[in-house]
Design a protein around this motif. Structure first.
Motif, short mmCIF file in Angstrom:
data_model
loop_
_atom_site.label_atom_id
_atom_site.label_comp_id
_atom_site.label_asym_id
_atom_site.label_seq_id
_atom_site.Cartn_x
_atom_site.Cartn_y
_atom_site.Cartn_z
N VAL A 240 76.76 64.30 75.56
CA VAL A 240 76.96 62.85 75.45
C VAL A 240 77.23 62.55 73.99
CG1 VAL A 240 75.94 60.57 75.73
CG2 VAL A 240 75.47 62.36 77.42
N LEU A 241 78.44 62.10 73.68
CA LEU A 241 78.81 61.78 72.30
C LEU A 241 78.75 60.28 72.07
CD1 LEU A 241 81.80 64.26 71.80
CD2 LEU A 241 79.35 64.63 71.46
N LEU A 242 78.57 59.90 70.82
CA LEU A 242 78.36 58.50 70.45
C LEU A 242 79.46 58.04 69.50
CD1 LEU A 242 74.53 58.86 69.73
CD2 LEU A 242 75.61 58.13 71.87
N ASP A 243 80.14 56.94 69.86
CA ASP A 243 81.23 56.45 69.02
C ASP A 243 80.70 55.57 67.90
OD1 ASP A 243 80.70 53.96 70.10
OD2 ASP A 243 82.50 53.89 71.35
N ASP A 244 81.59 54.91 67.19
CA ASP A 244 81.20 54.09 66.03
C ASP A 244 80.19 53.01 66.39
OD1 ASP A 244 83.10 55.69 64.97
OD2 ASP A 244 84.38 54.09 64.19
N ALA A 245 80.32 52.47 67.61
CA ALA A 245 79.43 51.38 68.04
C ALA A 245 78.25 51.89 68.85
CB ALA A 245 80.23 50.37 68.87
N MET A 246 77.99 53.20 68.81
CA MET A 246 76.91 53.84 69.57
C MET A 246 77.11 53.71 71.07
SD MET A 246 74.95 55.41 67.50
CE MET A 246 73.48 55.75 68.46
N GLU A 247 78.37 53.55 71.48
CA GLU A 247 78.70 53.57 72.90
C GLU A 247 78.79 55.03 73.34
OE1 GLU A 247 79.23 51.64 76.46
OE2 GLU A 247 79.06 50.61 74.54
N PRO A 248 78.11 55.41 74.42
CA PRO A 248 78.11 56.83 74.81
C PRO A 248 79.40 57.23 75.53
CG PRO A 248 76.84 55.57 76.38
CD PRO A 248 77.24 54.60 75.30
N ARG A 249 79.80 58.45 75.32
CA ARG A 249 80.95 59.04 76.02
C ARG A 249 80.52 60.38 76.62
NH1 ARG A 249 85.89 57.05 74.00
NH2 ARG A 249 85.55 55.07 72.93
N ILE A 250 80.55 60.47 77.94
CA ILE A 250 80.25 61.74 78.58
C ILE A 250 81.37 62.72 78.26
CG2 ILE A 250 79.86 62.91 80.79
CD1 ILE A 250 78.89 60.23 81.91
N ALA A 251 81.00 63.92 77.79
CA ALA A 251 81.99 64.89 77.32
C ALA A 251 81.77 66.25 77.99
CB ALA A 251 81.89 65.02 75.80
#
Length: 388
Positions: A240-251
């Protein structure tokens, strides 16, 4: 004269005949034109259908930003405007000057500035020499990585959702593959939790709640809305990666599988996933369902509240010998506070943390039929206030 009168037409015949012949001729001509028009129309409709379908596919691929050329470039997003942008990967030393941001058994992950965008390039080595000279173990790993690449391209390459890490491009080379993604500035959830435990990073409760809600939304898209349904099979904080706004992205969809609507599970001969996040029934039946992903998500919820991982050595010293059993026992004792991450205590979010632990217990029920589906899961989390 009688002989001559028989050769003459009556007045009525002389009047009617000239009109009857043109009318009959016009009717036959009209019918022939109708038949010809019908067949020409059908033919034109078929041709138009084929042309329209072809143009629609081109338009759809254009909108998706996806195309492939003979040199092994496959682009899935308009973020990569052309293959020339990635032409440096054709060079033998194309990655030499790039920053390495990750390591794995099959290769490294590099960071690259691309105009105003930053991308991450995952390099997967297939083999270093002739494939015939590989050992049995190397051949097995090669087959595994090749399957993972195909799975990654087949699933996330064609899926778009705000909580799924998009695959931007795939470049195939004889001895390696490059998978290009958006760069996630805040790293993985695993790194964020580890650094929080070490005291080098602050991970607020509101951020943890947002991560939980985002993962649930991503799972709902995979399990419910996407056709065919997709099971991730390796859901864990490191994926689970986190973008600039701490929105999670399943990877990392290397183990992901598509499930046709007519099927309810996937049967495999080898265990896929990570110890501590694998549902118990998968070990017993070798059948993987969407409820196995829900189980893994429940473990992630436990990690978000406790700030610990199933592999934490501290759990080996407890009576339960397991993070999940330890959480369940504390909850049944009415002592949820014993599970809270010390970094979060005193911020006024104790009720929300206890509710999330309850959801975690639902997700990790021993019987998969007792677990919520991903849609129910998202709704349950939405009913928990983000902050106290």
């Amino acid at each position: 004269m009688p002989g001559k009168s028989s050769c003459k037409l009556s007045r009525r015949q002389a009047i009617d005949t000239p009109h009857r012949r043109p009318i009959a001729f016009r009717k036959r001509h009209k019918f022939h034109r109708w038949v010809a028009g019908f067949f020409i129309g059908c033919l034109a409709g078929i041709i138009s259908g084929f042309v329209g379908s072809f143009l629609f596919r081109i338009l759809l691929n254009f909108v998706r930003g996806r195309y492939r050329d003979r040199r092994g470039f496959e682009i899935f997003s308009p973020v990569i405007k052309s293959k020339e942008v990635l032409s440096f990967l054709e060079k033998e030393n194309g990655l030499t000057d790039l920053e390495v941001i990750g390591h794995g058994g099959c290769g490294e992950v590099y960071r690259k500035e691309l105009g105003t965008k930053t991308i991450a390039i995952k390099m997967i080595r297939l083999h270093s020499g002739a494939q015939a000279n590989l050992t049995e173990e190397e051949s097995r790993m090669l087959d595994k990585w090749t399957r993972q690449i195909r799975s990654e391209i087949r699933t996330v390459g064609r899926i778009r959702h705000r909580n799924l890490l998009p695959l931007l491009a795939h470049i195939s080379r004889p001895e390696r593959h490059y998978l290009v993604y958006e760069y996630m500035k805040n790293g993985s959830l695993h790194d964020a939790l580890r650094e929080s435990a070490e005291g080098t990073r602050k991970l607020q409760w509101a951020e943890r709640y947002r991560v939980a809600a985002g993962i649930a939304a991503g799972l709902e898209h995979l399990h419910v809305h996407h056709r065919p349904h997709v099971i991730h099979r390796d859901l864990k904080p490191a994926n689970v990666l986190l973008d600039d706004a701490m929105e999670p992205r399943i990877a990392d969809f290397g183990f992901a599988k598509e499930v046709p609507d007519a099927n309810t599970h996937i049967t495999s001969s080898n265990i896929a996933g990570t110890l501590g996040y694998i549902a118990p029934e998968y070990y017993q039946t070798m059948k993987y369902t969407v409820k196995c992903d829900v189980f893994s998500f429940g473990v992630i919820l436990g990690a978000l509240v406790t700030g610990r991982f199933p592999s934490d050595e501290a759990f080996a010293e407890t009576e339960e010998m397991s993070m999940l059993r330890w959480i369940r026992n504390r909850m049944s004792e009415g002592n949820a506070a014993a599970c809270f991450d010390r970094q979060l205590v005193g911020e006024g979010n104790e009720d929300q943390m206890e509710l999330m632990l309850r959801v975690a217990c639902f997700c990790t029920a021993d019987d998969p039929n007792d677990r919520p589906n991903s849609k129910e899961l998202r709704i349950m989390l939405a009913q928990i206030p983000a902050t106290g």
